[in-house]
Design a protein around this motif. Sequence first.
Motif, PDB file in Angstrom:
ATOM      1  N   VAL A 183      37.411  25.079  66.355  1.00 50.48           N
ATOM      2  CA  VAL A 183      37.222  25.009  64.903  1.00 50.48           C
ATOM      3  C   VAL A 183      38.227  25.952  64.253  1.00 50.48           C
ATOM      4  O   VAL A 183      38.281  27.140  64.598  1.00 50.48           O
ATOM      5  N   ILE A 184      39.024  25.422  63.340  1.00 48.25           N
ATOM      6  CA  ILE A 184      39.992  26.227  62.599  1.00 48.25           C
ATOM      7  C   ILE A 184      39.434  26.439  61.194  1.00 48.25           C
ATOM      8  O   ILE A 184      39.271  25.478  60.435  1.00 48.25           O
ATOM      9  N   ASN A 185      39.151  27.660  60.864  1.00 56.13           N
ATOM     10  CA  ASN A 185      38.594  27.993  59.551  1.00 56.13           C
ATOM     11  C   ASN A 185      39.646  28.733  58.733  1.00 56.13           C
ATOM     12  O   ASN A 185      40.100  29.805  59.127  1.00 56.13           O
ATOM     13  N   ILE A 186      40.040  28.133  57.608  1.00 57.25           N
ATOM     14  CA  ILE A 186      41.046  28.729  56.731  1.00 57.25           C
ATOM     15  C   ILE A 186      40.353  29.075  55.412  1.00 57.25           C
ATOM     16  O   ILE A 186      40.265  28.243  54.509  1.00 57.25           O
ATOM     17  N   PRO A 187      39.829  30.287  55.292  1.00 59.06           N
ATOM     18  CA  PRO A 187      39.060  30.628  54.093  1.00 59.06           C
ATOM     19  C   PRO A 187      39.930  30.658  52.841  1.00 59.06           C
ATOM     20  O   PRO A 187      41.098  31.023  52.880  1.00 59.06           O
ATOM     21  N   MET A 188      39.324  30.261  51.724  1.00 54.80           N
ATOM     22  CA  MET A 188      39.955  30.444  50.428  1.00 54.80           C
ATOM     23  C   MET A 188      39.830  31.914  50.044  1.00 54.80           C
ATOM     24  O   MET A 188      38.814  32.557  50.314  1.00 54.80           O
ATOM     25  N   GLU A 189      40.869  32.448  49.454  1.00 59.94           N
ATOM     26  CA  GLU A 189      40.816  33.835  49.022  1.00 59.94           C
ATOM     27  C   GLU A 189      40.158  33.943  47.648  1.00 59.94           C
ATOM     28  O   GLU A 189      40.512  33.207  46.722  1.00 59.94           O
ATOM     29  N   VAL A 190      39.175  34.832  47.532  1.00 55.70           N
ATOM     30  CA  VAL A 190      38.547  35.093  46.238  1.00 55.70           C
ATOM     31  C   VAL A 190      39.475  36.014  45.451  1.00 55.70           C
ATOM     32  O   VAL A 190      39.735  37.144  45.875  1.00 55.70           O
ATOM     33  N   PRO A 191      40.009  35.557  44.315  1.00 56.49           N
ATOM     34  CA  PRO A 191      40.991  36.384  43.603  1.00 56.49           C
ATOM     35  C   PRO A 191      40.349  37.596  42.943  1.00 56.49           C
ATOM     36  O   PRO A 191      39.156  37.609  42.644  1.00 56.49           O
ATOM     37  N   MET A 192      41.171  38.600  42.711  1.00 53.83           N
ATOM     38  CA  MET A 192      40.769  39.772  41.930  1.00 53.83           C
ATOM     39  C   MET A 192      41.173  39.521  40.476  1.00 53.83           C
ATOM     40  O   MET A 192      42.283  39.067  40.212  1.00 53.83           O
ATOM     41  N   THR A 193      40.261  39.809  39.533  1.00 56.32           N
ATOM     42  CA  THR A 193      40.555  39.629  38.120  1.00 56.32           C
ATOM     43  C   THR A 193      40.665  40.985  37.429  1.00 56.32           C
ATOM     44  O   THR A 193      39.763  41.825  37.547  1.00 56.32           O
ATOM     45  N   VAL A 194      41.778  41.215  36.757  1.00 58.27           N
ATOM     46  CA  VAL A 194      41.956  42.403  35.914  1.00 58.27           C
ATOM     47  C   VAL A 194      42.341  41.916  34.521  1.00 58.27           C
ATOM     48  O   VAL A 194      42.713  40.747  34.329  1.00 58.27           O
ATOM     49  N   TYR A 195      42.256  42.790  33.565  1.00 58.83           N
ATOM     50  CA  TYR A 195      42.514  42.423  32.171  1.00 58.83           C
ATOM     51  C   TYR A 195      43.649  43.297  31.631  1.00 58.83           C
ATOM     52  O   TYR A 195      43.593  44.525  31.724  1.00 58.83           O
ATOM     53  N   VAL A 196      44.679  42.646  31.103  1.00 62.31           N
ATOM     54  CA  VAL A 196      45.861  43.358  30.620  1.00 62.31           C
ATOM     55  C   VAL A 196      46.003  43.105  29.120  1.00 62.31           C
ATOM     56  O   VAL A 196      46.129  41.945  28.691  1.00 62.31           O
TER      57      VAL A 196
END
Length: 277
Positions: A183-196
Amino acid sequence: MKRLIFAAVIALGIAGISPAQETPFGSDVRIGPRDIIDIKVVQDDKLNTHATVSDDGQITMPLIGKVDVSGLSQRQAEARIKSILESRFMTHADVSVQIAEFGNKPISVVGAVTHPGSIGATNNMTLIQAITQAGGLVAGYGKTLYVLRTGPNGLSEQIAIDIEELMVSGNPDVNLPLAPNDVINIPMEVPMTVYVFGEVTHPGPVQLKRSQNPTLLQAIAAAGGPTDRASKMATIKRISNGKSQNIRANYRKLAEGTDPDVPLQDGDTIYVRESIL
């Protein structure tokens, strides 16, 4: 060069597999229904057969007819066909049997690929070939993929692979040969949110990859960079354990390499001040 990280997924211990080790299609792999096998007989190529194993575990060969191969290893199947040929039709037979595709033991590719699901496990299939057959990676994949398999000792194993090393650098050491039922598991990355906010071209929320260890300069660049009216100072407001913290930084010195860049945390708010001049 980055290393493979080997980790067992059960608490009984940790087991590693060297990429160079011949693991997937060993002689003890058993033939099962819907497998496709290639049979060659050196003495008579008319007996060569490319056959799909039926649901009752049989194949059909010229001259011989039906042969039950279900549950046999490749070597055992060779011995059975050799015995039948030598007992009925020829003095000596050199037979080779190879599983071309494992129809009853597919490889699964899940996560950040175009077509997640099961694919046929062919002999000598590699990690890149499996990802390609699943349609390739989609946007948002993480830094690491995982190959899960049952090791020779019967324990479950998880092999972590750096995706950049595999797909960008093309490091052959991490292009693992695959085994049936992997089984090949390629997880999606949970992005980091910042406010500029403030004097940047595109103020508002910015999403950054956690795996890239985002910094202040990366966030300002993702917001389109500073405007002509921007000062050299930026303030990071951070809430940690219910407490507010303000971090001031001269981002121009960061860009020049004079000061170290400031690592960010999820939810940080960045304000780029306006120059008073």
